[in-house]
Design a protein around this motif. Structure first.
Motif, PDB file in Angstrom:
ATOM      1  N   ILE A   1     -18.318  22.368 -12.265  1.00 34.11           N
ATOM      2  CA  ILE A   1     -17.477  21.189 -12.403  1.00 34.11           C
ATOM      3  C   ILE A   1     -17.946  20.055 -11.490  1.00 34.11           C
ATOM      4  N   ASN A   2     -17.691  18.834 -11.954  1.00 35.23           N
ATOM      5  CA  ASN A   2     -17.912  17.669 -11.099  1.00 35.23           C
ATOM      6  C   ASN A   2     -16.702  17.497 -10.188  1.00 35.23           C
ATOM      7  N   PRO A   3     -16.866  16.863  -9.041  1.00 31.79           N
ATOM      8  CA  PRO A   3     -15.738  16.710  -8.116  1.00 31.79           C
ATOM      9  C   PRO A   3     -14.577  15.935  -8.743  1.00 31.79           C
ATOM     10  N   ASP A   4     -13.358  16.410  -8.531  1.00 30.75           N
ATOM     11  CA  ASP A   4     -12.155  15.717  -8.969  1.00 30.75           C
ATOM     12  C   ASP A   4     -11.044  16.030  -7.978  1.00 30.75           C
ATOM     13  N   ASP A   5      -9.805  15.826  -8.385  1.00 31.84           N
ATOM     14  CA  ASP A   5      -8.673  16.089  -7.485  1.00 31.84           C
ATOM     15  C   ASP A   5      -8.050  17.453  -7.729  1.00 31.84           C
ATOM     16  N   GLY A   6      -8.857  18.395  -8.161  1.00 31.30           N
ATOM     17  CA  GLY A   6      -8.378  19.753  -8.369  1.00 31.30           C
ATOM     18  C   GLY A   6      -7.928  20.046  -9.783  1.00 31.30           C
ATOM     19  N   GLY A   7      -8.084  19.090 -10.679  1.00 29.72           N
ATOM     20  CA  GLY A   7      -7.604  19.271 -12.037  1.00 29.72           C
ATOM     21  C   GLY A   7      -8.357  20.311 -12.838  1.00 29.72           C
ATOM     22  N   GLN A   8      -9.685  20.357 -12.679  1.00 27.86           N
ATOM     23  CA  GLN A   8     -10.461  21.340 -13.431  1.00 27.86           C
ATOM     24  C   GLN A   8     -10.180  22.754 -12.939  1.00 27.86           C
ATOM     25  N   GLU A   9      -9.994  22.897 -11.646  1.00 24.85           N
ATOM     26  CA  GLU A   9      -9.640  24.207 -11.089  1.00 24.85           C
ATOM     27  C   GLU A   9      -8.294  24.673 -11.642  1.00 24.85           C
ATOM     28  N   ALA A  10      -7.342  23.752 -11.755  1.00 22.19           N
ATOM     29  CA  ALA A  10      -6.022  24.106 -12.288  1.00 22.19           C
ATOM     30  C   ALA A  10      -6.116  24.506 -13.755  1.00 22.19           C
ATOM     31  N   ILE A  11      -6.935  23.791 -14.530  1.00 20.81           N
ATOM     32  CA  ILE A  11      -7.107  24.131 -15.943  1.00 20.81           C
ATOM     33  C   ILE A  11      -7.797  25.484 -16.078  1.00 20.81           C
ATOM     34  N   ALA A  12      -8.757  25.755 -15.198  1.00 16.35           N
ATOM     35  CA  ALA A  12      -9.448  27.046 -15.233  1.00 16.35           C
ATOM     36  C   ALA A  12      -8.461  28.192 -15.037  1.00 16.35           C
ATOM     37  N   GLN A  13      -7.554  28.047 -14.093  1.00 17.81           N
ATOM     38  CA  GLN A  13      -6.550  29.084 -13.851  1.00 17.81           C
ATOM     39  C   GLN A  13      -5.608  29.226 -15.044  1.00 17.81           C
ATOM     40  N   LYS A  14      -5.224  28.076 -15.607  1.00 13.94           N
ATOM     41  CA  LYS A  14      -4.307  28.080 -16.743  1.00 13.94           C
ATOM     42  C   LYS A  14      -4.922  28.783 -17.948  1.00 13.94           C
ATOM     43  N   CYS A  15      -6.206  28.471 -18.226  1.00 12.76           N
ATOM     44  CA  CYS A  15      -6.870  29.075 -19.378  1.00 12.76           C
ATOM     45  C   CYS A  15      -7.205  30.547 -19.133  1.00 12.76           C
ATOM     46  N   THR A  16      -7.447  30.917 -17.894  1.00  7.88           N
ATOM     47  CA  THR A  16      -7.639  32.330 -17.560  1.00  7.88           C
ATOM     48  C   THR A  16      -6.383  33.122 -17.922  1.00  7.88           C
ATOM     49  N   GLU A  17      -5.240  32.593 -17.543  1.00  5.65           N
ATOM     50  CA  GLU A  17      -3.979  33.269 -17.851  1.00  5.65           C
ATOM     51  C   GLU A  17      -3.719  33.293 -19.358  1.00  5.65           C
ATOM     52  N   ALA A  18      -4.071  32.193 -20.038  1.00 10.40           N
ATOM     53  CA  ALA A  18      -3.814  32.111 -21.478  1.00 10.40           C
ATOM     54  C   ALA A  18      -4.725  33.026 -22.292  1.00 10.40           C
ATOM     55  N   SER A  19      -5.841  33.480 -21.692  1.00  5.52           N
ATOM     56  CA  SER A  19      -6.787  34.330 -22.425  1.00  5.52           C
ATOM     57  C   SER A  19      -6.282  35.753 -22.606  1.00  5.52           C
ATOM     58  N   ASN A  20      -5.205  36.105 -21.901  1.00  9.91           N
ATOM     59  CA  ASN A  20      -4.638  37.464 -21.987  1.00  9.91           C
ATOM     60  C   ASN A  20      -5.674  38.540 -21.664  1.00  9.91           C
ATOM     61  N   GLY A  21      -6.483  38.260 -20.661  1.00 13.27           N
ATOM     62  CA  GLY A  21      -7.448  39.247 -20.198  1.00 13.27           C
ATOM     63  C   GLY A  21      -8.788  39.219 -20.901  1.00 13.27           C
ATOM     64  N   ALA A  22      -9.015  38.258 -21.795  1.00  8.95           N
ATOM     65  CA  ALA A  22     -10.301  38.183 -22.503  1.00  8.95           C
ATOM     66  C   ALA A  22     -11.415  37.706 -21.587  1.00  8.95           C
ATOM     67  N   TYR A  23     -11.074  36.847 -20.640  1.00  3.95           N
ATOM     68  CA  TYR A  23     -12.082  36.322 -19.709  1.00  3.95           C
ATOM     69  C   TYR A  23     -11.375  35.773 -18.475  1.00  3.95           C
ATOM     70  N   ARG A  24     -12.178  35.527 -17.472  1.00  2.00           N
ATOM     71  CA  ARG A  24     -11.682  34.902 -16.246  1.00  2.00           C
ATOM     72  C   ARG A  24     -12.630  33.760 -15.913  1.00  2.00           C
ATOM     73  N   ILE A  25     -12.085  32.571 -15.603  1.00  2.00           N
ATOM     74  CA  ILE A  25     -12.915  31.406 -15.305  1.00  2.00           C
ATOM     75  C   ILE A  25     -12.940  31.164 -13.802  1.00  2.00           C
ATOM     76  N   GLU A  26     -14.132  31.081 -13.263  1.00  2.00           N
ATOM     77  CA  GLU A  26     -14.316  30.666 -11.876  1.00  2.00           C
ATOM     78  C   GLU A  26     -15.042  29.326 -11.874  1.00  2.00           C
ATOM     79  N   THR A  27     -14.678  28.427 -10.989  1.00  2.00           N
ATOM     80  CA  THR A  27     -15.332  27.125 -10.920  1.00  2.00           C
ATOM     81  C   THR A  27     -16.351  27.099  -9.787  1.00  2.00           C
TER      82      THR A  27
END
Length: 439
Positions: free
Chosen positions: A46-72
């Motif tokens: 990710i490019n630097p931001d105010d933490g938004g991409q990290e928050a989306i990564a966590q949100k989509c990790t949870e929404a995947s229901n265990g299919a994948y985990r996103i680390e930034t």
């Protein structure tokens, strides 16, 4: 060639050496052969931001229901440094590049040699529905979608209502650069533009040339030694005239040669501010300064916004295009999962939230329906309209050579000569692309 002889170990240290080898082999077996615990991990650079991409990564990790985990993984601050790091890793076959936040100008350079995994057709259809034209243009290479639009950015014309009224300008109608120059002169004010030797100068030049009906590169898909440049066209010469006039007449302030987006915002907020071309970040930044007490509250009421200035009266402007697209590395071990994750990341809901929390506008028009956006950014409709008109910077694998050449020869603005600068710049770029010169 004979193998080099190694010294024989003594009886005293041989058991210790064998024990070390046994431990090392055991560690290799444990780390290399054991199955990975939990779902596959996708790395998102990710490019630097105010933490938004990290928050989306966590949100989509949870929404995947265990299919994948996103680390930034955080990229450098400068876009050029981001490009260099990613290009080197992709060329080396780095398999950790599952998802990448990419600046649109650098996409052709990565797509041409096959560094990006193909976007599945069904993913392309779903992720491009309701996406603004400007963002789509920046996501393609050779008429093919090679990345997925995430957020898009554009510059607006910001103005001080008091100055525009005093100058007799009707800001409900399109205005031209020539009108802004005359207005600033008549009111003894400065124009907020970016004159530093950096990417912001290429952004300015490209917007002027495109708004004038031209293109910096007329055949961007051609090989380097066959590229035709449009800098000496009427549009290129007019662009040089505008930049030269602002520089030579001192209309951009004494600090223009080193002025970036942040500095031009500060100039605009001051007593000499009048008109400014800049990205939407200036609105939350100005409000934050007012709330902290460093700027007077009356400033907010004096700020207006409209579409980018026209070069020729009656001809629609082509504002700058910025933002981020998402690409998948060709050597990723999980491309299918990466594109699943990307679909989650770029959902209209996530784009809307990212705009509200981080100030980065959506590429998807559906996101603009979120009432929280208009509450935080009352100019959201103008941003969306500007994105529809926006034009990407030259889409070419040789973008680094082109942008560096422009920055070197069109700065400082006061040194730009409409009669010579476009031609000498075109000649230099051509010689660089033919291998006859170095940057």
């Amino acid at each position: 060639m004979p193998r080099a002889e190694r010294p024989q170990s003594t009886g005293r240290n041989r058991p210790r050496a064998l024990a070390g080898v046994t431990l090392a082999l055991g560690a290799m077996l444990l780390t290399g052969c054991a199955p990975e615990e939990g779902p596959p991990t996708l790395t998102w650079y990710i490019n630097p931001d105010d933490g938004g991409q990290e928050a989306i990564a966590q949100k989509c990790t949870e929404a995947s229901n265990g299919a994948y985990r996103i680390e930034t993984s955080l990229l450098p601050n400068e876009a050029a440094s981001q490009r260099e790091q990613l290009a080197r890793r992709l060329a080396a076959g780095d398999s950790s590049l599952d998802i990448m936040s990419l600046d649109p100008p650098f996409i052709p350079e990565l797509a041409e040699p096959g560094f990006l995994a193909p976007v599945p057709e069904d993913v392309a259809q779903r992720t491009t529905a309701n996406v603004v034209d400007g963002a789509l243009a920046g996501a393609r290479w050779k008429d093919k979608l090679v990345t997925v639009p995430f957020w898009a950015n554009t510059q607006l014309l910001w103005y001080r209502k008091s100055v525009a009224e005093a100058a007799g300008l009707d800001m409900s109608k399109p205005v031209t650069w020539d009108q802004l120059i005359k207005a600033a002169e008549s009111q003894d004010k400065y124009l907020g533009v970016q004159g530093q030797r950096g990417e912001s100068m290429t952004v300015w030049i490209n917007a002027l040339v495109e708004s004038g009906g031209g293109q910096i590169i007329e055949n961007p898909e051609a090989p380097g030694d066959e590229i035709r440049l449009g800098l000496t066209s009427d549009a290129g010469i007019k662009a040089a005239e505008i930049i030269s006039t602002i520089g030579k007449d001192g209309l951009g302030s004494p600090g223009l040669p080193t002025q970036d987006e942040n500095n031009s915002m500060i100039l605009f907020q001051g007593d000499k501010g009048s008109f400014m071309v800049n990205w939407p970040f200036v609105w939350p930044a100005t409000n934050a300064a007012v709330e902290s007490g460093s700027l007077d509250k009356s400033l907010i009421d004096d700020i207006g916004w409209t579409l980018y200035p026209e070069v020729n009266a009656g001809e629609e402007a082509r504002p700058p295009l910025g933002g981020i697209n998402l690409g998948v590395g060709a050597d990723s071990e999980h491309p299918d999962l990466a594109y699943q994750a990307i679909e989650c990341i770029v959902s209209p809901e996530n784009q809307a939230e990212y705009f509200v929390t981080n100030g980065n506008p959506p590429s998807n028009t559906e996101a603009y329906k979120d009432p929280a956006i208009k509450e935080k950014f009352p100019m959201a409709d103008t941003i969306r309209e500007s994105l529809e008109q926006s034009a990407p910077r030259p889409q070419t694998p040789y973008y680094n050579e082109v942008t560096t050449s422009l920055q070197q020869r069109w700065t400082p603005p006061s040194a730009v000569d409409p009669q010579t600068t476009p031609g000498t710049t075109a000649d230099f770029i051509t010689s660089v692309l033919r291998g006859e010169n170095l940057l």
